[in-house]
Write a protein that holds these residues in place. Structure first.
Motif, PDB file in Angstrom:
ATOM      1  N   THR A  61       0.830  -1.206   0.000  1.00 50.48           N
ATOM      2  CA  THR A  61       0.000   0.000   0.000  1.00 50.48           C
ATOM      3  C   THR A  61       0.866   1.257   0.000  1.00 50.48           C
ATOM      4  O   THR A  61       1.791   1.365   0.805  1.00 50.48           O
ATOM      5  N   ILE A  62       0.546   2.201  -0.876  1.00 54.66           N
ATOM      6  CA  ILE A  62       1.396   3.385  -1.063  1.00 54.66           C
ATOM      7  C   ILE A  62       0.572   4.681  -1.031  1.00 54.66           C
ATOM      8  O   ILE A  62       0.397   5.334  -2.064  1.00 54.66           O
ATOM      9  N   PRO A  63       0.059   5.074   0.128  1.00 59.09           N
ATOM     10  CA  PRO A  63      -0.688   6.338   0.196  1.00 59.09           C
ATOM     11  C   PRO A  63       0.200   7.522  -0.154  1.00 59.09           C
ATOM     12  O   PRO A  63       1.399   7.536   0.147  1.00 59.09           O
ATOM     13  N   LYS A  64      -0.402   8.529  -0.782  1.00 63.55           N
ATOM     14  CA  LYS A  64       0.322   9.735  -1.161  1.00 63.55           C
ATOM     15  C   LYS A  64      -0.003  10.855  -0.181  1.00 63.55           C
ATOM     16  O   LYS A  64      -1.137  10.983   0.273  1.00 63.55           O
ATOM     17  N   SER A  65       0.992  11.656   0.137  1.00 63.10           N
ATOM     18  CA  SER A  65       0.743  12.837   0.957  1.00 63.10           C
ATOM     19  C   SER A  65       1.883  13.821   0.783  1.00 63.10           C
ATOM     20  O   SER A  65       3.044  13.427   0.651  1.00 63.10           O
ATOM     21  N   THR A  66       1.541  15.100   0.781  1.00 63.65           N
ATOM     22  CA  THR A  66       2.551  16.155   0.711  1.00 63.65           C
ATOM     23  C   THR A  66       2.649  16.900   2.039  1.00 63.65           C
ATOM     24  O   THR A  66       3.373  17.885   2.137  1.00 63.65           O
ATOM     25  N   LYS A  67       1.938  16.433   3.054  1.00 62.86           N
ATOM     26  CA  LYS A  67       1.944  17.081   4.366  1.00 62.86           C
ATOM     27  C   LYS A  67       2.587  16.155   5.401  1.00 62.86           C
ATOM     28  O   LYS A  67       2.235  14.983   5.506  1.00 62.86           O
ATOM     29  N   LYS A  68       3.509  16.722   6.180  1.00 60.68           N
ATOM     30  CA  LYS A  68       4.232  15.922   7.167  1.00 60.68           C
ATOM     31  C   LYS A  68       3.290  15.231   8.144  1.00 60.68           C
ATOM     32  O   LYS A  68       3.472  14.056   8.481  1.00 60.68           O
ATOM     33  N   GLU A  69       2.254  15.971   8.592  1.00 55.15           N
ATOM     34  CA  GLU A  69       1.363  15.387   9.586  1.00 55.15           C
ATOM     35  C   GLU A  69       0.599  14.192   9.035  1.00 55.15           C
ATOM     36  O   GLU A  69       0.318  13.224   9.753  1.00 55.15           O
ATOM     37  N   HIS A  70       0.275  14.236   7.753  1.00 55.06           N
ATOM     38  CA  HIS A  70      -0.427  13.109   7.153  1.00 55.06           C
ATOM     39  C   HIS A  70       0.518  11.934   6.912  1.00 55.06           C
ATOM     40  O   HIS A  70       0.118  10.766   7.035  1.00 55.06           O
TER      41      HIS A  70
END
Length: 283
Positions: A237-246
């Protein structure tokens, strides 16, 4: 199941172990240098997924270097754009991607889509020519594993007939609304590791009453429930996020487990929708 820094791994048919959880990247603003460095240095993420199509290869290479981690400590997946399909173009595109990222090899290299984005004899013949190039890159060590993305059973069956190396991985859209159980079963039978992208259905699943109710039960966020469900079902599983908290929130899914009854409830949410490309009608 083995693990890397506490992250479980999934065995591939060639004996390699791929971390079951990774950080995805994307185009159209889907890349953050700070988030990638944070994932690597603070969260312990060791699996990164990208593609030529996303336009962030050079930036990702810089993020890896800035993290201070050795290349050998990372699992790096890249994807070949269909506009580069064909034997010669494939080999050149892979080497060009390595050059842009400043690496000598990819741990996993995938055909991004079952249909070529250029004139050709037939989709099947173009897939076969492209796959033969990937087989050579694999034998040469430029790619430690090779696979496909968005391939359905009929695409995999043709590739099996036309080539000698079975894909090590098939990466497709996977979330509670799109569970692809027939495809998953086929991959398991053939020894193809199953990898899922869009685990949050581009945010659509986060407002689901079912997911919200399960999240409240565990004191977790809806995003964590969806990612945990995917991982617990054995999908890379490879969720994407550009926010550190996420990024931090997502990585915490490795610290809890869903009860079987809740897994079954989420398993019943499948309604067949695609939030990304739909490859079912590609010949």
């Amino acid at each position: 199941m083995a693990s890397v820094l506490g992250c479980p791994t999934v065995p591939l048919a060639n004996g390699l172990q791929i971390p079951i959880f990774g950080l995805g990247t994307s185009h159209d603003g889907g890349y953050s240098h700070d988030a990638v460095v944070y994932a690597l240095t603070e969260c312990g993420v060791r699996h990164l997924d990208t593609a030529k199509h996303y336009g962030c290869e050079e930036m990702l290479g810089k993020s890896i270097r800035d993290s201070g981690l050795a290349r050998s400590d990372l699992w790096l997946t890249n994807k070949l754009w269909p506009g580069d399909y064909g034997y010669e173009d494939t080999k050149k595109a892979c080497m060009d991607s390595c050059s842009r990222m400043g690496v000598e090899y990819f741990d996993l290299y995938l055909m991004h889509w079952p249909g070529p984005k250029k004139p050709c004899r037939s989709n099947r013949e173009m897939r076969a020519d492209t796959w033969r190039a990937l087989e050579e890159l694999y034998k040469e060590g430029v790619c430690r594993a090779i696979g496909v993305s968005n391939f359905m059973v009929h695409h995999l069956e043709q590739l099996k007939e036309d080539c000698s190396e079975i894909p090590h991985v098939n990466q497709v859209e996977y979330h509670p609304f799109q569970q692809s159980n027939e495809l998953i079963e086929y991959c398991r039978h053939e020894g193809i590791a199953f990898q899922g992208y869009c685990p949050l259905a581009k945010g659509q699943v986060l407002s689901s009453p079912t997911i919200i109710q399960v999240a409240q039960k565990y004191g977790r966020t809806p995003a964590q429930i969806c990612i945990r469900w995917s991982v617990q079902n054995g999908a890379i599983t490879i969720p994407k996020s550009t926010k550190k908290e996420h990024v931090a929130e997502n990585y915490q899914v490795l610290g809890f487990q869903l009860d079987e009854e809740d897994m079954l409830v989420i398993n019943k949410m499948h309604d067949g929708r695609h939030v990304s490309w739909d490859p079912r009608d590609v010949e």
